[in-house]
Design a protein around this motif. Structure first.
Motif, PDB file in Angstrom:
ATOM      1  N   UNK A   1       0.879  -1.166   0.000  1.00 36.53           N
ATOM      2  CA  UNK A   1       0.000   0.000   0.000  1.00 36.53           C
ATOM      3  C   UNK A   1       0.913   1.211   0.000  1.00 36.53           C
ATOM      4  N   UNK A   2       0.932   1.927  -1.105  1.00 33.21           N
ATOM      5  CA  UNK A   2       1.891   3.006  -1.326  1.00 33.21           C
ATOM      6  C   UNK A   2       1.165   4.346  -1.240  1.00 33.21           C
ATOM      7  N   UNK A   3       1.549   5.139  -0.266  1.00 29.16           N
ATOM      8  CA  UNK A   3       0.903   6.421  -0.016  1.00 29.16           C
ATOM      9  C   UNK A   3       1.745   7.550  -0.600  1.00 29.16           C
ATOM     10  N   UNK A   4       1.089   8.548  -1.159  1.00 31.07           N
ATOM     11  CA  UNK A   4       1.821   9.705  -1.674  1.00 31.07           C
ATOM     12  C   UNK A   4       0.962  10.562  -2.576  1.00 31.07           C
ATOM     13  N   UNK A   5       1.221  11.858  -2.557  1.00 32.35           N
ATOM     14  CA  UNK A   5       0.467  12.809  -3.366  1.00 32.35           C
ATOM     15  C   UNK A   5       1.265  13.229  -4.594  1.00 32.35           C
ATOM     16  N   UNK A   6       0.532  13.720  -5.584  1.00 26.25           N
ATOM     17  CA  UNK A   6       1.164  14.361  -6.722  1.00 26.25           C
ATOM     18  C   UNK A   6       1.576  15.777  -6.357  1.00 26.25           C
ATOM     19  N   UNK A   7       1.690  16.628  -7.359  1.00 29.72           N
ATOM     20  CA  UNK A   7       2.166  17.983  -7.128  1.00 29.72           C
ATOM     21  C   UNK A   7       1.170  18.787  -6.294  1.00 29.72           C
ATOM     22  N   UNK A   8       1.677  19.746  -5.570  1.00 29.71           N
ATOM     23  CA  UNK A   8       0.844  20.644  -4.771  1.00 29.71           C
ATOM     24  C   UNK A   8       0.864  22.042  -5.370  1.00 29.71           C
ATOM     25  N   UNK A   9       0.911  22.111  -6.710  1.00 36.32           N
ATOM     26  CA  UNK A   9       1.077  23.391  -7.403  1.00 36.32           C
ATOM     27  C   UNK A   9       0.162  23.479  -8.630  1.00 36.32           C
ATOM     28  N   UNK A  10      -1.040  22.942  -8.497  1.00 36.82           N
ATOM     29  CA  UNK A  10      -1.908  22.867  -9.669  1.00 36.82           C
ATOM     30  C   UNK A  10      -2.753  24.121  -9.899  1.00 36.82           C
ATOM     31  N   UNK A  11      -2.969  24.924  -8.868  1.00 38.02           N
ATOM     32  CA  UNK A  11      -3.800  26.118  -9.001  1.00 38.02           C
ATOM     33  C   UNK A  11      -3.189  27.274  -8.205  1.00 38.02           C
ATOM     34  N   UNK A  12      -3.760  28.449  -8.399  1.00 39.09           N
ATOM     35  CA  UNK A  12      -3.284  29.627  -7.677  1.00 39.09           C
ATOM     36  C   UNK A  12      -3.455  29.478  -6.168  1.00 39.09           C
ATOM     37  N   UNK A  13      -4.481  28.721  -5.752  1.00 36.57           N
ATOM     38  CA  UNK A  13      -4.753  28.549  -4.325  1.00 36.57           C
ATOM     39  C   UNK A  13      -4.123  27.288  -3.752  1.00 36.57           C
ATOM     40  N   UNK A  14      -3.344  26.588  -4.553  1.00 38.26           N
ATOM     41  CA  UNK A  14      -2.680  25.372  -4.087  1.00 38.26           C
ATOM     42  C   UNK A  14      -1.631  25.712  -3.033  1.00 38.26           C
ATOM     43  N   UNK A  15      -1.270  24.738  -2.182  1.00 38.50           N
ATOM     44  CA  UNK A  15      -0.247  25.005  -1.154  1.00 38.50           C
ATOM     45  C   UNK A  15       1.054  25.545  -1.722  1.00 38.50           C
ATOM     46  N   UNK A  16       1.431  25.112  -2.922  1.00 38.39           N
ATOM     47  CA  UNK A  16       2.673  25.575  -3.527  1.00 38.39           C
ATOM     48  C   UNK A  16       2.482  26.610  -4.615  1.00 38.39           C
ATOM     49  N   UNK A  17       1.285  27.186  -4.697  1.00 42.03           N
ATOM     50  CA  UNK A  17       0.928  28.161  -5.728  1.00 42.03           C
ATOM     51  C   UNK A  17       0.932  27.462  -7.097  1.00 42.03           C
ATOM     52  N   UNK A  18       0.662  28.192  -8.148  1.00 39.35           N
ATOM     53  CA  UNK A  18       0.547  27.625  -9.487  1.00 39.35           C
ATOM     54  C   UNK A  18       1.917  27.487 -10.140  1.00 39.35           C
ATOM     55  N   UNK A  19       2.185  26.287 -10.648  1.00 35.07           N
ATOM     56  CA  UNK A  19       3.405  26.028 -11.404  1.00 35.07           C
ATOM     57  C   UNK A  19       2.990  25.297 -12.676  1.00 35.07           C
ATOM     58  N   UNK A  20       3.343  25.826 -13.818  1.00 30.92           N
ATOM     59  CA  UNK A  20       2.907  25.246 -15.093  1.00 30.92           C
ATOM     60  C   UNK A  20       3.446  23.840 -15.315  1.00 30.92           C
ATOM     61  N   UNK A  21       4.456  23.453 -14.569  1.00 34.99           N
ATOM     62  CA  UNK A  21       5.022  22.111 -14.724  1.00 34.99           C
ATOM     63  C   UNK A  21       4.237  21.065 -13.942  1.00 34.99           C
TER      64      UNK A  21
END
Length: 235
Positions: free
Chosen positions: A143-163
């Motif tokens: 069971x493998x836990x993990x999230x993708x990027x945290x930069x998908x939108x302007x309100x995302x935790x990491x802000x918006x990143x086009x990559x």
């Protein structure tokens, strides 16, 4: 040998008490995680190893405690269906979320152990850890836990990143297709910049699945709150 695997996201918001009024927004993700755990149960493994990202790597035995009290709710969990029998560190958040998912599913098919993976662990060491976990003659499920990027939108935790969106698309394709080479090739530096906590655990999965001949199915691919959440099952 690896006989099945499930990849699930690990936001504390999966726990309804943490999400509070927003809990229904992740109902589909919870349902997908339940389906993925069903694939693990159907494989009838001899043991289940839960792998999740953490600031520091380490092993956690069945019965290890976890808590969501740091998020303001009175919710405690244990890893697997056992009371805590020995002193030890609390589960990192990713493994606590896994413990909650297992408890919710009524997991009782096999003993459980946890492996916290340093998010900075290089790809080759991730692969070696995966091979170590899956080595031997017993039937292992992951069971493998993990999230993708945290930069998908302007309100995302990491802000918006086009990559971010292309990174998540590639990860989703690799998880859905059980593409070991694509998972192994995920760029650790880019993942760090995009705050994608799943990179190292996914590369552990790739190392564990080498030679196992598993097929993958992508069950969920969304980015609520600007964070990529992916669910996949391999069997």
């Amino acid at each position: 040998m690896l006989v099945a695997a499930a990849a699930c996201p690990c936001p504390p918001l999966l726990v309804p008490e943490v999400a509070a009024g927003a809990a229904p927004e992740l109902d589909a993700a919870r349902a997908a995680c339940a389906d993925a755990l069903g694939v693990l149960a159907a494989a009838r493994p001899d043991r289940l190893v839960v792998v999740g990202p953490a600031e520091r790597g380490g092993r956690h035995p069945q019965g290890a405690p976890g808590s969501f009290r740091g998020f303001g709710v009175d919710v405690d969990v244990t890893l697997g269906p056992a009371a805590r029998t020995a002193p030890g560190p609390e589960l990192p958040v990713s493994l606590a979320v896994a413990a909650w998912l297992l408890e919710r599913s009524g997991w009782a098919q096999a003993p459980v152990e946890g492996v916290a993976v340093d998010t900075a662990l290089p790809a080759e060491r991730c692969a070696g850890l995966g091979a170590e976990i899956a080595g031997g003659s017993d039937r292992v499920a992951l069971l493998v836990m993990g999230d993708g990027s945290a930069c998908r939108t302007l309100k995302a935790p990491g802000y918006l990143d086009e990559r971010a969106a292309p990174f998540d698309t590639g990860a989703a394709r690799a998880l859905g297709g059980a593409d070991l080479g694509a998972l192994a090739a995920l760029d650790a530096g880019l993942a760090r910049e995009l705050q994608a906590s799943g990179r190292a655990p996914w590369q552990v999965l790739a190392g564990a699945a080498e030679g196992a001949g598993l097929d993958g199915t992508l069950l969920y691919d969304e980015a609520p709150y600007g964070v990529g959440y992916l669910v996949a099952a391999w069997s």
